[in-house]
Write a protein that holds these residues in place. Sequence first.
Motif, PDB file in Angstrom:
ATOM      1  N   VAL A   1      -9.706  12.889  -0.478  1.00 23.06           N
ATOM      2  CA  VAL A   1      -9.910  11.705  -1.303  1.00 23.06           C
ATOM      3  C   VAL A   1      -9.331  10.508  -0.560  1.00 23.06           C
ATOM      4  O   VAL A   1      -8.193  10.553  -0.085  1.00 23.06           O
ATOM      5  N   GLN A   2     -10.125   9.459  -0.446  1.00 28.26           N
ATOM      6  CA  GLN A   2      -9.666   8.197   0.145  1.00 28.26           C
ATOM      7  C   GLN A   2      -9.197   7.312  -1.005  1.00 28.26           C
ATOM      8  O   GLN A   2      -9.955   7.063  -1.948  1.00 28.26           O
ATOM      9  N   VAL A   3      -7.953   6.849  -0.936  1.00 32.67           N
ATOM     10  CA  VAL A   3      -7.346   6.097  -2.035  1.00 32.67           C
ATOM     11  C   VAL A   3      -6.831   4.762  -1.530  1.00 32.67           C
ATOM     12  O   VAL A   3      -6.142   4.695  -0.515  1.00 32.67           O
ATOM     13  N   THR A   4      -7.160   3.696  -2.270  1.00 36.79           N
ATOM     14  CA  THR A   4      -6.627   2.362  -1.998  1.00 36.79           C
ATOM     15  C   THR A   4      -6.133   1.797  -3.320  1.00 36.79           C
ATOM     16  O   THR A   4      -6.823   1.898  -4.335  1.00 36.79           O
ATOM     17  N   ARG A   5      -4.933   1.217  -3.290  1.00 36.69           N
ATOM     18  CA  ARG A   5      -4.350   0.667  -4.511  1.00 36.69           C
ATOM     19  C   ARG A   5      -3.830  -0.741  -4.245  1.00 36.69           C
ATOM     20  O   ARG A   5      -3.439  -1.060  -3.128  1.00 36.69           O
ATOM     21  N   PHE A   6      -3.832  -1.551  -5.310  1.00 32.72           N
ATOM     22  CA  PHE A   6      -3.338  -2.923  -5.234  1.00 32.72           C
ATOM     23  C   PHE A   6      -2.422  -3.180  -6.423  1.00 32.72           C
ATOM     24  O   PHE A   6      -2.721  -2.774  -7.544  1.00 32.72           O
ATOM     25  N   HIS A   7      -1.309  -3.829  -6.172  1.00 28.94           N
ATOM     26  CA  HIS A   7      -0.395  -4.221  -7.240  1.00 28.94           C
ATOM     27  C   HIS A   7       0.465  -5.367  -6.748  1.00 28.94           C
ATOM     28  O   HIS A   7       0.324  -5.816  -5.612  1.00 28.94           O
ATOM     29  N   LEU A   8       1.354  -5.826  -7.608  1.00 31.95           N
ATOM     30  CA  LEU A   8       2.145  -7.007  -7.305  1.00 31.95           C
ATOM     31  C   LEU A   8       3.500  -6.673  -6.682  1.00 31.95           C
ATOM     32  O   LEU A   8       4.367  -7.533  -6.607  1.00 31.95           O
TER      33      LEU A   8
END
Length: 190
Positions: free
Chosen positions: A23-30
């Motif tokens: 699984v290729q996972v990309t996440r964004f947060h502050l």
Amino acid sequence: MAKALMIGAVLALSGCATALPTVQVTRFHLNQPIAPGAVRVEPFVADDSMEFQTYASAVQGELTRLGFPAAGADGGQYAAVIHVTRDTREAMARRSPVSVGIGGGGGSYGGGVGVGVGITLGGRPKGSVVTELRVQLKRRAGGDVVWEGRAQLDARENAPAAQPGIAAGKLAAGLFRDFPGESGRTITVK
């Protein structure tokens, strides 16, 4: 003879291990703490299908494990808005290969904006099914996105991992591994 059978079994098992899709996972947060709270999983676009419910259950299970229990009638502190896309590798390659994720927020932790760009290139074998799960975790009060992520699984059409039940669990587990994860970085989860 026994030794040859044992070597054959080891080779067969190692072949199975390499055949499992990642699984290729990309996440964004502050890059700020996200206080746990009750969450309601909702579709990005109205959908009450069994397939959607499979993905919603997998996402809710992972969120519950992380301290975000299912919301009651009040709707909770957060909405987890999910969007699922399933298509062939060829159809995905015909779409625009560039995707942009933008997150912004305010509230008790301050404000900020994160931007990420991902590029998807073709090249997988024909007959692949690509399943993508996107989740945005939003505060109900104000609607600020505090976290968002994308997980993508590429499996042969006839492989068990291409089936929604298995794909949902694998995608949700990968997406929420080491939550909240490093913002803007794409990782591979086995």
